[in-house]
Design a protein around this motif. Structure first.
Motif, PDB file in Angstrom:
ATOM      1  N   TYR A  44       0.829  -1.205   0.000  1.00 32.50           N
ATOM      2  CA  TYR A  44       0.000   0.000   0.000  1.00 32.50           C
ATOM      3  C   TYR A  44       0.866   1.259   0.000  1.00 32.50           C
ATOM      4  N   ALA A  52      -7.580   0.453  -2.233  1.00 31.81           N
ATOM      5  CA  ALA A  52      -8.509   0.101  -1.166  1.00 31.81           C
ATOM      6  C   ALA A  52      -8.528  -1.402  -0.921  1.00 31.81           C
ATOM      7  N   VAL A  98      -5.679  -2.158   1.331  1.00 32.06           N
ATOM      8  CA  VAL A  98      -6.007  -1.734   2.699  1.00 32.06           C
ATOM      9  C   VAL A  98      -6.945  -2.754   3.346  1.00 32.06           C
ATOM     10  N   GLY A  99      -7.922  -3.238   2.567  1.00 34.12           N
ATOM     11  CA  GLY A  99      -8.836  -4.248   3.078  1.00 34.12           C
ATOM     12  C   GLY A  99      -8.122  -5.532   3.458  1.00 34.12           C
ATOM     13  N   LEU A 131      -6.307  -4.867   6.689  1.00 30.68           N
ATOM     14  CA  LEU A 131      -7.256  -4.799   7.809  1.00 30.68           C
ATOM     15  C   LEU A 131      -7.716  -6.195   8.230  1.00 30.68           C
ATOM     16  N   SER A 134     -14.293  -6.531   5.429  1.00 29.25           N
ATOM     17  CA  SER A 134     -13.103  -5.679   5.339  1.00 29.25           C
ATOM     18  C   SER A 134     -13.003  -5.022   3.962  1.00 29.25           C
ATOM     19  N   GLN A 135     -13.274  -5.796   2.908  1.00 35.41           N
ATOM     20  CA  GLN A 135     -13.215  -5.231   1.559  1.00 35.41           C
ATOM     21  C   GLN A 135     -14.325  -4.216   1.330  1.00 35.41           C
ATOM     22  N   CYS A 187     -13.605  -0.961   3.434  1.00 33.32           N
ATOM     23  CA  CYS A 187     -12.444  -0.190   2.973  1.00 33.32           C
ATOM     24  C   CYS A 187     -12.683   0.436   1.606  1.00 33.32           C
ATOM     25  N   TYR A 199     -13.018   4.413   1.212  1.00 28.35           N
ATOM     26  CA  TYR A 199     -11.714   4.897   0.733  1.00 28.35           C
ATOM     27  C   TYR A 199     -11.905   6.225  -0.015  1.00 28.35           C
TER      28      TYR A 199
END
Length: 215
Positions: free
Chosen positions: A103, A121, A124-125, A128, A206-207, A210, A214
């Motif tokens: 990322y 994103a 990031v997911g 996370l 999570s996806q 995020c 985002y």
């Protein structure tokens, strides 16, 4: 049946599912109500697509994979299956670390690189879900295969939201394959229904969260 379940488990290792998601959004011929989404993904230059795939292969597959091999060689983990929750902590932390590195690499590219937000994103997911899975694993076991398949479906679903015509067949395919993979994990007695369900929900949520939030 056992051989098929084992094959599904290997083909859909959590390390591979981000690559599958990336391939879907880069090569699925779709039309979008968003100019940026359309131009940044399916209509991207093939060389740019190759670079994205290469980056994900290096940071999400090769680097964590080699790290797991090193952990196996120095006997930090007894096998690559990581059957006990204690053995899973270090590999999950490594997965989180490489997601963060990827990322940061994407973030600090030149502004004219025009890296699609949904790809950043997704990373990031992934970070996370891995981060949360680490703390969940301290208490109880959770299915990383379930988490990977949930992340894949969540990513493809969120990619489909702004499209003029949602790729229903692809969404159904990803959903069905996820069900088959989780069934395979249950058949191999690697997890309970609660563990695969929790993993899938964690990856999916999570996806979705995020990508939705985002900037």
């Amino acid at each position: 049946m056992k051989q098929i379940s084992a094959l599904l488990s290997w083909v859909f290792l959590p390390l591979f599912t981000p690559i599958y998601g990336l391939l879907i959004v880069l090569f699925l011929p779709v039309q979008s109500s968003s100019f940026v989404a359309s131009e940044s993904l399916y209509l991207l230059d093939p060389n740019v697509k190759f670079l994205f795939i290469l980056l994900f292969l290096v940071f999400i597959v090769m680097a964590p994979g080699l790290s797991l091999v090193v952990l196996r060689l120095n006997k930090t983990i007894s096998s690559l299956h990581m059957e006990s929750k204690e053995e899973r902590l270090t590999p999950i932390a490594i997965m989180t670390f490489y997601c963060i590195i990827l990322y940061l690499f994407l973030m600090f590219q030149a502004e004219n690189a025009l890296i699609p937000s949904i790809i950043k994103a997704m990373v990031v997911g992934g970070a996370l879900s891995s981060f949360l899975a680490y703390f969940i694993t301290k208490k109880s076991k959770i299915s990383l295969h379930g988490m990977g398949m949930g992340s894949l479906f969540g990513f493809v679903y969120m990619f489909s939201v702004p499209l003029e015509q949602a790729p229903i067949n692809m969404l159904i395919t990803v959903l069905v394959v996820g069900g088959l993979v989780m069934t395979a994990r249950l058949f191999l007695k690697a997890h309970t229904l609660k563990e695969v369900g929790a993993g899938y929900l964690l990856g999916f949520a999570s996806q979705v969260i995020c990508i939705y939030f985002y900037p």
